[in-house]
Design a protein around this motif. Structure first.
Motif, PDB file in Angstrom:
ATOM      1  N   ARG A 232      20.398  87.894 -48.015  1.00  0.00           N
ATOM      2  CA  ARG A 232      19.176  87.530 -48.860  1.00  0.00           C
ATOM      3  C   ARG A 232      19.611  86.849 -50.123  1.00  0.00           C
ATOM      4  N   PRO A 233      20.075  85.348 -49.747  1.00  0.00           N
ATOM      5  CA  PRO A 233      20.538  84.655 -50.879  1.00  0.00           C
ATOM      6  C   PRO A 233      19.616  84.457 -51.848  1.00  0.00           C
ATOM      7  N   HIS A 234      20.051  84.152 -53.068  1.00  0.00           N
ATOM      8  CA  HIS A 234      19.270  83.809 -54.280  1.00  0.00           C
ATOM      9  C   HIS A 234      19.350  82.347 -54.082  1.00  0.00           C
ATOM     10  N   VAL A 235      19.020  81.686 -55.208  1.00  0.00           N
ATOM     11  CA  VAL A 235      18.987  79.996 -55.087  1.00  0.00           C
ATOM     12  C   VAL A 235      20.245  79.302 -54.669  1.00  0.00           C
ATOM     13  N   PHE A 236      20.133  78.348 -53.699  1.00  0.00           N
ATOM     14  CA  PHE A 236      21.456  77.781 -53.160  1.00  0.00           C
ATOM     15  C   PHE A 236      21.884  76.842 -54.422  1.00  0.00           C
ATOM     16  N   ALA A 237      23.113  76.500 -54.177  1.00  0.00           N
ATOM     17  CA  ALA A 237      23.889  75.465 -54.975  1.00  0.00           C
ATOM     18  C   ALA A 237      23.151  74.109 -54.648  1.00  0.00           C
ATOM     19  N   ALA A 238      23.118  74.209 -53.375  1.00  0.00           N
ATOM     20  CA  ALA A 238      22.799  72.982 -52.579  1.00  0.00           C
ATOM     21  C   ALA A 238      21.319  72.267 -53.134  1.00  0.00           C
ATOM     22  N   ASN A 239      20.568  73.227 -53.734  1.00  0.00           N
ATOM     23  CA  ASN A 239      19.383  72.733 -54.203  1.00  0.00           C
ATOM     24  C   ASN A 239      19.308  71.610 -55.126  1.00  0.00           C
ATOM     25  N   ALA A 240      20.518  71.660 -56.020  1.00  0.00           N
ATOM     26  CA  ALA A 240      20.913  70.452 -56.963  1.00  0.00           C
ATOM     27  C   ALA A 240      21.066  69.310 -56.317  1.00  0.00           C
TER      28      ALA A 240
ATOM     29  N   ALA B 162      20.645  73.229 -31.019  1.00  0.00           N
ATOM     30  CA  ALA B 162      20.276  71.746 -31.852  1.00  0.00           C
ATOM     31  C   ALA B 162      18.783  71.285 -31.072  1.00  0.00           C
ATOM     32  N   ARG B 163      17.865  70.814 -31.869  1.00  0.00           N
ATOM     33  CA  ARG B 163      16.730  70.131 -31.041  1.00  0.00           C
ATOM     34  C   ARG B 163      17.324  68.931 -30.506  1.00  0.00           C
ATOM     35  N   ASP B 164      18.394  68.207 -31.223  1.00  0.00           N
ATOM     36  CA  ASP B 164      19.002  67.005 -30.682  1.00  0.00           C
ATOM     37  C   ASP B 164      20.521  67.212 -30.860  1.00  0.00           C
TER      38      ASP B 164
ATOM     39  N   VAL C 167      18.382  81.130 -38.399  1.00  0.00           N
ATOM     40  CA  VAL C 167      17.782  80.525 -39.215  1.00  0.00           C
ATOM     41  C   VAL C 167      16.673  80.271 -38.952  1.00  0.00           C
ATOM     42  N   TRP C 168      15.414  80.801 -39.603  1.00  0.00           N
ATOM     43  CA  TRP C 168      14.113  80.661 -39.203  1.00  0.00           C
ATOM     44  C   TRP C 168      13.397  79.616 -40.102  1.00  0.00           C
ATOM     45  N   PRO C 169      13.075  78.449 -39.377  1.00  0.00           N
ATOM     46  CA  PRO C 169      12.948  77.206 -40.270  1.00  0.00           C
ATOM     47  C   PRO C 169      11.319  76.973 -40.592  1.00  0.00           C
ATOM     48  N   PHE C 170      10.781  77.997 -40.323  1.00  0.00           N
ATOM     49  CA  PHE C 170       9.104  77.910 -40.417  1.00  0.00           C
ATOM     50  C   PHE C 170       8.617  78.688 -41.717  1.00  0.00           C
ATOM     51  N   ALA C 171       7.453  78.131 -42.004  1.00  0.00           N
ATOM     52  CA  ALA C 171       6.803  78.882 -43.227  1.00  0.00           C
ATOM     53  C   ALA C 171       6.209  80.092 -43.453  1.00  0.00           C
TER      54      ALA C 171
ATOM     55  N   ASP D 271      14.712  74.772 -28.937  1.00  0.00           N
ATOM     56  CA  ASP D 271      13.780  74.657 -29.956  1.00  0.00           C
ATOM     57  C   ASP D 271      13.328  76.145 -30.377  1.00  0.00           C
ATOM     58  N   LEU D 272      13.234  76.390 -31.433  1.00  0.00           N
ATOM     59  CA  LEU D 272      12.821  77.807 -31.836  1.00  0.00           C
ATOM     60  C   LEU D 272      11.311  77.960 -31.816  1.00  0.00           C
ATOM     61  N   ALA D 273      10.676  76.794 -31.789  1.00  0.00           N
ATOM     62  CA  ALA D 273       9.031  76.637 -31.530  1.00  0.00           C
ATOM     63  C   ALA D 273       8.945  77.094 -30.078  1.00  0.00           C
TER      64      ALA D 273
ATOM     65  N   LEU E  87      19.207  84.674 -41.630  1.00  0.00           N
ATOM     66  CA  LEU E  87      19.279  84.229 -42.920  1.00  0.00           C
ATOM     67  C   LEU E  87      17.843  84.405 -43.678  1.00  0.00           C
ATOM     68  N   SER E  88      17.686  85.641 -44.553  1.00  0.00           N
ATOM     69  CA  SER E  88      16.420  85.778 -45.194  1.00  0.00           C
ATOM     70  C   SER E  88      16.550  85.111 -46.570  1.00  0.00           C
ATOM     71  N   SER E  89      15.851  85.765 -47.458  1.00  0.00           N
ATOM     72  CA  SER E  89      15.965  85.227 -48.817  1.00  0.00           C
ATOM     73  C   SER E  89      15.726  86.360 -49.831  1.00  0.00           C
TER      74      SER E  89
ATOM     75  N   VAL F  12      12.556  87.695 -50.577  1.00  0.00           N
ATOM     76  CA  VAL F  12      11.556  88.300 -49.670  1.00  0.00           C
ATOM     77  C   VAL F  12      10.103  88.219 -49.598  1.00  0.00           C
ATOM     78  N   ARG F  13       9.682  86.921 -49.386  1.00  0.00           N
ATOM     79  CA  ARG F  13       8.242  86.481 -49.525  1.00  0.00           C
ATOM     80  C   ARG F  13       7.701  87.112 -48.353  1.00  0.00           C
ATOM     81  N   ASP F  14       6.470  87.222 -48.010  1.00  0.00           N
ATOM     82  CA  ASP F  14       5.427  87.679 -46.984  1.00  0.00           C
ATOM     83  C   ASP F  14       6.053  87.286 -45.631  1.00  0.00           C
TER      84      ASP F  14
HETATM   85  N1  LIG Z   1      17.118  76.757 -50.826  1.00  0.00           N
HETATM   86  C1  LIG Z   1      17.097  78.208 -51.244  1.00  0.00           C
HETATM   87  O1  LIG Z   1      17.623  78.084 -52.468  1.00  0.00           O
HETATM   88  C2  LIG Z   1      17.044  79.294 -50.318  1.00  0.00           C
HETATM   89  C3  LIG Z   1      17.359  80.357 -51.164  1.00  0.00           C
HETATM   90  C4  LIG Z   1      17.240  81.737 -50.112  1.00  0.00           C
HETATM   91  C5  LIG Z   1      16.996  81.409 -48.823  1.00  0.00           C
HETATM   92  N2  LIG Z   1      16.630  80.272 -48.280  1.00  0.00           N
HETATM   93  C6  LIG Z   1      16.323  80.119 -46.718  1.00  0.00           C
HETATM   94  O2  LIG Z   1      17.274  79.420 -45.888  1.00  0.00           O
HETATM   95  C7  LIG Z   1      16.793  78.870 -44.898  1.00  0.00           C
HETATM   96  C8  LIG Z   1      17.099  77.218 -44.775  1.00  0.00           C
HETATM   97  O3  LIG Z   1      18.475  77.454 -44.480  1.00  0.00           O
HETATM   98  P1  LIG Z   1      19.019  76.047 -44.597  1.00  0.00           P
HETATM   99  O4  LIG Z   1      18.824  75.327 -46.084  1.00  0.00           O
HETATM  100  O5  LIG Z   1      20.642  76.142 -44.208  1.00  0.00           O
HETATM  101  O6  LIG Z   1      18.536  74.973 -43.663  1.00  0.00           O
HETATM  102  P2  LIG Z   1      18.118  73.423 -43.542  1.00  0.00           P
HETATM  103  O7  LIG Z   1      19.203  72.750 -44.335  1.00  0.00           O
HETATM  104  O8  LIG Z   1      16.747  73.210 -44.341  1.00  0.00           O
HETATM  105  O9  LIG Z   1      18.286  73.130 -42.046  1.00  0.00           O
HETATM  106  C9  LIG Z   1      17.177  73.601 -41.379  1.00  0.00           C
HETATM  107  C10 LIG Z   1      17.828  73.978 -39.962  1.00  0.00           C
HETATM  108  O10 LIG Z   1      16.550  74.387 -39.048  1.00  0.00           O
HETATM  109  C11 LIG Z   1      16.693  73.585 -37.999  1.00  0.00           C
HETATM  110  N3  LIG Z   1      15.310  73.607 -37.167  1.00  0.00           N
HETATM  111  C12 LIG Z   1      14.211  73.023 -37.727  1.00  0.00           C
HETATM  112  N4  LIG Z   1      13.111  73.368 -37.051  1.00  0.00           N
HETATM  113  C13 LIG Z   1      13.857  73.864 -35.928  1.00  0.00           C
HETATM  114  C14 LIG Z   1      13.166  74.238 -34.733  1.00  0.00           C
HETATM  115  N5  LIG Z   1      11.928  74.098 -34.258  1.00  0.00           N
HETATM  116  N6  LIG Z   1      14.160  74.902 -33.737  1.00  0.00           N
HETATM  117  C15 LIG Z   1      15.309  74.865 -33.967  1.00  0.00           C
HETATM  118  N7  LIG Z   1      15.949  74.441 -35.068  1.00  0.00           N
HETATM  119  C16 LIG Z   1      15.104  74.057 -35.694  1.00  0.00           C
HETATM  120  C17 LIG Z   1      17.044  72.255 -38.330  1.00  0.00           C
HETATM  121  O11 LIG Z   1      17.655  71.485 -37.091  1.00  0.00           O
HETATM  122  P3  LIG Z   1      17.179  70.009 -36.813  1.00  0.00           P
HETATM  123  O12 LIG Z   1      18.352  69.267 -36.901  1.00  0.00           O
HETATM  124  O13 LIG Z   1      16.602  70.344 -35.292  1.00  0.00           O
HETATM  125  O14 LIG Z   1      16.128  69.615 -37.750  1.00  0.00           O
HETATM  126  C18 LIG Z   1      18.192  72.809 -39.316  1.00  0.00           C
HETATM  127  O15 LIG Z   1      19.367  72.969 -38.847  1.00  0.00           O
HETATM  128  C19 LIG Z   1      15.258  79.078 -45.098  1.00  0.00           C
HETATM  129  O16 LIG Z   1      14.723  80.041 -44.209  1.00  0.00           O
HETATM  130  C20 LIG Z   1      15.124  79.335 -46.376  1.00  0.00           C
HETATM  131  O17 LIG Z   1      13.956  80.530 -46.981  1.00  0.00           O
HETATM  132  C21 LIG Z   1      16.965  79.095 -49.046  1.00  0.00           C
END
Ligand SMILES: NC(=O)c1ccc[n+]([C@@H]2O[C@H](COP(=O)([O-])OP(=O)(O)OC[C@H]3O[C@@H](n4cnc5c(N)ncnc54)[C@H](OP(=O)(O)O)[C@@H]3O)[C@@H](O)[C@H]2O)c1
Length: 273
Positions: free
Chosen positions: A121-129, A31-33, A68-72, A48-50, A94-96, A99-101
């Protein structure tokens, strides 16, 4: 065995850490915090993954990593993977399903590390709701385009259940798992299910894609992301998303329905009424 869980404060990682607790594996959360995970009763290490240098201490003594890769973009990932490969022998990423670029790049980078890997490689998360929760609480309605867009939303519990099998069990190395919920639902039907579970009708109010576009841009979304979301939703009107049986095949338990997900999160749609 010892597992490092990244994204442990997020939707999926939090569940992975919780599920691992019941397997006998030692769990360490990144965790960052670390204060954000104080109540979880698991070991938490700051990183920090960065900043790959911060990852050596969290990775010491670790066998497997839930990544989990939290970057674009995939920028910086090769350096992070180098550090992971110095310590661990397995990564579950945790990919998707999209499978974008950047996900494609990430998967190729992981394949080259020499680590044993599994791609989820999940499709849409229910959590998006949850993005509808404010509107539902305020006016019992959801405004959006493409109400007929149809998909099989997946419960984060099931993504985590698959992740835990891949992290701790045999037979998952080199596998790419396309994950969905058990049933296809249009967005209008998802909204109806939310209303049924919370005991209060929730309407879908169709808006034009142009209106939705403007609203997302106003909220600060980048142009390309807005276009990507709207194009994906439009495509799901003419061609509904798939339903896979991978969750059940890997875990032995049926994937949870969207209705079950709403039950598990109903307070988000009710608080403040
Ligand atoms: N939503 C969808 O429908 C969907 C579908 C398929 C795939 N996905 C993929 O799922 C992934 C997101 O998963 P999620 O929804 O479980 O994540 P999330 O709820 O958005 O949380 C992001 C996590 O990443 C951490 N994080 C952010 N920046 C960080 C850093 N610099 N170093 C370390 N940790 C960092 C955050 O921790 P902090 O507490 O430090 O912020 C948090 O724990 C994405 O890769 C997305 O492409 C999503």
């Amino acid at each position: 065995m010892k597992v490092l869980v990244t994204g442990a404060t997020g939707t999926v990682g939090r569940q992975v850490a919780a599920h691992l607790g019941g397997t006998g594996a030692e769990v360490r959360a990144l965790a960052r915090d670390p204060r954000a995970l104080e109540q979880q009763g698991i070991e938490v290490v700051r990183g920090d993954l960065a900043d790959p240098h911060t990852l050596h201490a969290p990775l010491a003594g670790v066998d497997a990593v839930f990544l989990v890769w939290p970057f674009a973009t995939a920028e910086g990932m090769a350096e992070v993977l180098d550090v992971i490969a110095e310590h661990a022998r397995r990564v579950v990423y945790l990919s998707s399903a999209a499978v974008r670029d950047h996900e494609q790049r990430a998967e190729r980078l992981i394949e080259r590390t020499g680590l044993a890997w599994t791609f989820l490689r999940p499709h849409v998360f229910a959590a998006n709701a949850l993005r509808w929760a404010t509107q539902i609480r305020a006016e019992g309605a959801v405004r959006g385009p493409y109400g007929a867009a149809t998909m099989a939303p997946i419960h984060e519990h099931d993504i985590a259940a698959v992740a835990v099998r891949a992290l701790t069990g045999d037979g998952h190395d080199g596998a790419s798992y396309e994950l969905t919920g058990p049933e296809s639902l249009a967005q209008t039907e998802q909204v109806r299910v939310i209303g049924e579970v919370i005991g209060r009708p929730v309407r879908w109010i169709e808006t034009s894609p142009a209106t939705a576009r403007r609203e997302m841009l106003d909220r600060g979304w980048p142009d390309a992301a807005v276009d990507g979301v709207l194009q994906a939703q439009a495509a799901l009107v003419t061609e509904p998303g798939p339903v896979t049986s991978t969750v059940e095949k890997v875990t032995g338990a049926a994937a949870r329905t969207f209705r079950e997900w709403v039950h598990d999160h109903s307070s988000a749609f009710l608080q403040g009424r």
